[in-house]
Design a protein around this motif. Structure first.
Motif, short mmCIF file in Angstrom:
data_model
loop_
_atom_site.label_atom_id
_atom_site.label_comp_id
_atom_site.label_asym_id
_atom_site.label_seq_id
_atom_site.Cartn_x
_atom_site.Cartn_y
_atom_site.Cartn_z
N GLN A 39 -6.73 -12.02 14.92
CA GLN A 39 -6.57 -12.67 13.63
C GLN A 39 -7.94 -13.08 13.09
OE1 GLN A 39 -3.70 -15.79 14.40
NE2 GLN A 39 -2.02 -14.36 14.04
N ASP A 40 -7.99 -13.20 11.76
CA ASP A 40 -9.20 -13.65 11.09
C ASP A 40 -9.21 -15.17 11.14
OD1 ASP A 40 -11.37 -14.06 9.49
OD2 ASP A 40 -10.44 -13.34 7.64
N GLU A 98 -5.83 -14.58 -5.68
CA GLU A 98 -5.99 -13.14 -5.49
C GLU A 98 -7.08 -12.85 -4.48
OE1 GLU A 98 -6.41 -11.33 -9.29
OE2 GLU A 98 -4.40 -11.96 -9.90
N ILE A 99 -7.40 -13.86 -3.67
CA ILE A 99 -8.44 -13.65 -2.68
C ILE A 99 -7.81 -13.46 -1.31
CG2 ILE A 99 -10.35 -14.88 -3.78
CD1 ILE A 99 -9.32 -17.36 -2.30
N LYS A 100 -8.56 -12.84 -0.40
CA LYS A 100 -8.06 -12.62 0.96
C LYS A 100 -8.47 -13.83 1.79
CE LYS A 100 -7.00 -10.32 4.84
NZ LYS A 100 -6.71 -11.55 5.59
N LEU A 101 -7.47 -14.64 2.15
CA LEU A 101 -7.75 -15.81 2.97
C LEU A 101 -7.66 -15.44 4.45
CD1 LEU A 101 -5.71 -18.42 0.92
CD2 LEU A 101 -8.19 -18.44 1.27
N PRO A 102 -8.33 -16.23 5.33
CA PRO A 102 -8.21 -15.97 6.77
C PRO A 102 -6.77 -16.23 7.24
CG PRO A 102 -10.02 -17.49 6.30
CD PRO A 102 -9.23 -17.36 5.04
N ASP A 103 -6.41 -15.71 8.42
CA ASP A 103 -5.09 -16.02 8.99
C ASP A 103 -5.05 -17.47 9.46
OD1 ASP A 103 -4.07 -13.21 9.04
OD2 ASP A 103 -5.80 -12.95 10.36
#
Ligand code: ADP
Length: 211
Positions: A39-40, A98-103
């Motif tokens: 996971q991020d 619309e951003i890629k958030l961490p897990d």
């Protein structure tokens, strides 16, 4: 404790307790498991706490995890690509992100973060992020510490850890502040120039805060 299967991705977990209760160990354990699951993960800690290492979360027993030191939650927001200030408490629409958030986003020493941590944690959780906050629930006076009471109230999962009382060996729920080896007084300033200061875990019976 297997938290992973029980909660949907977006939620808030709090790990609290006095100093030496294993909060950092538990935070590092959860972060390590998430990393093993590929996971991020992003770990933030207040810049003012540089115990052992400027860019690590460190436990007293020596385990570490990489952490990003920040001055406050606005810096966290910028780091994650969020607007610097939440629009209105509780009203942000996660679908609009619309951003890629961490897990997983973890906060070590959460008691030192500003009040913006609560809306930030809620916003992240609503957007599907697993938020892990580790911090002291009580200050040396045994009073609720900073943002922790509200975080605890809003969390989906809370773990309150105990240390071992250095006086009697009972479970310790409090942190004793000592100034020149004597219990710190209730009104002692947070920074005492020239004094030797230390902290130790104690049970309620052996915790002392002279007025
Ligand atoms: P915290 O982040 O809550 O301050 P840490 O995770 O850094 O705690 O450290 C916990 C470790 O501290 C324990 O696993 C143990 O090895 C060590 N330790 C030292 N003194 C005590 C004590 N009085 N009670 C419990 N643990 C202690």
């Amino acid at each position: 404790m297997p938290l992973e299967p029980f909660f949907p991705a977006g939620h808030i977990e709090v790990v609290c307790g006095p100093m030496f209760s294993g909060k950092s160990e538990e935070l590092i354990r959860r972060v390590t498991r998430a990393l093993i699951a590929k996971q991020d993960v992003r770990v933030f800690k207040p810049g003012l706490d540089d115990r052992y290492h400027a860019t690590n979360v460190a436990s007293h027993a020596g385990r570490t995890a990489t952490a990003i030191p920040v001055q406050g939650t606005n810096e966290v927001r910028i780091h994650l690509g969020l607007e610097p200030q939440p629009a209105l408490f509780g009203l942000e629409n996660p679908d609009a992100l619309e951003i890629k958030l961490p897990d997983v986003v973890a906060f070590d020493e959460a008691q030192f973060f500003d009040a913006g941590l609560v809306p930030l944690a809620l916003q992240l959780a609503r957007a599907g992020v697993r938020v892990i906050c580790g911090g002291l629930d009580l200050d040396f006076r045994a009073e609720p510490f900073g943002v922790m009471p509200e975080l605890l109230a809003r969390a989906e999962h809370v773990e309150k850890l105990t240390a071992i009382c250095v006086i009697c060996g009972a479970p310790a729920t409090r942190t004793q502040r000592l100034v020149n080896d004597l219990p710190a007084r209730y009104d002692d300033p947070v920074i005492m120039v020239g004094a030797s200061e230390s902290y130790e875990p104690r049970c309620a019976q052996h915790h002392s805060v002279p007025r």
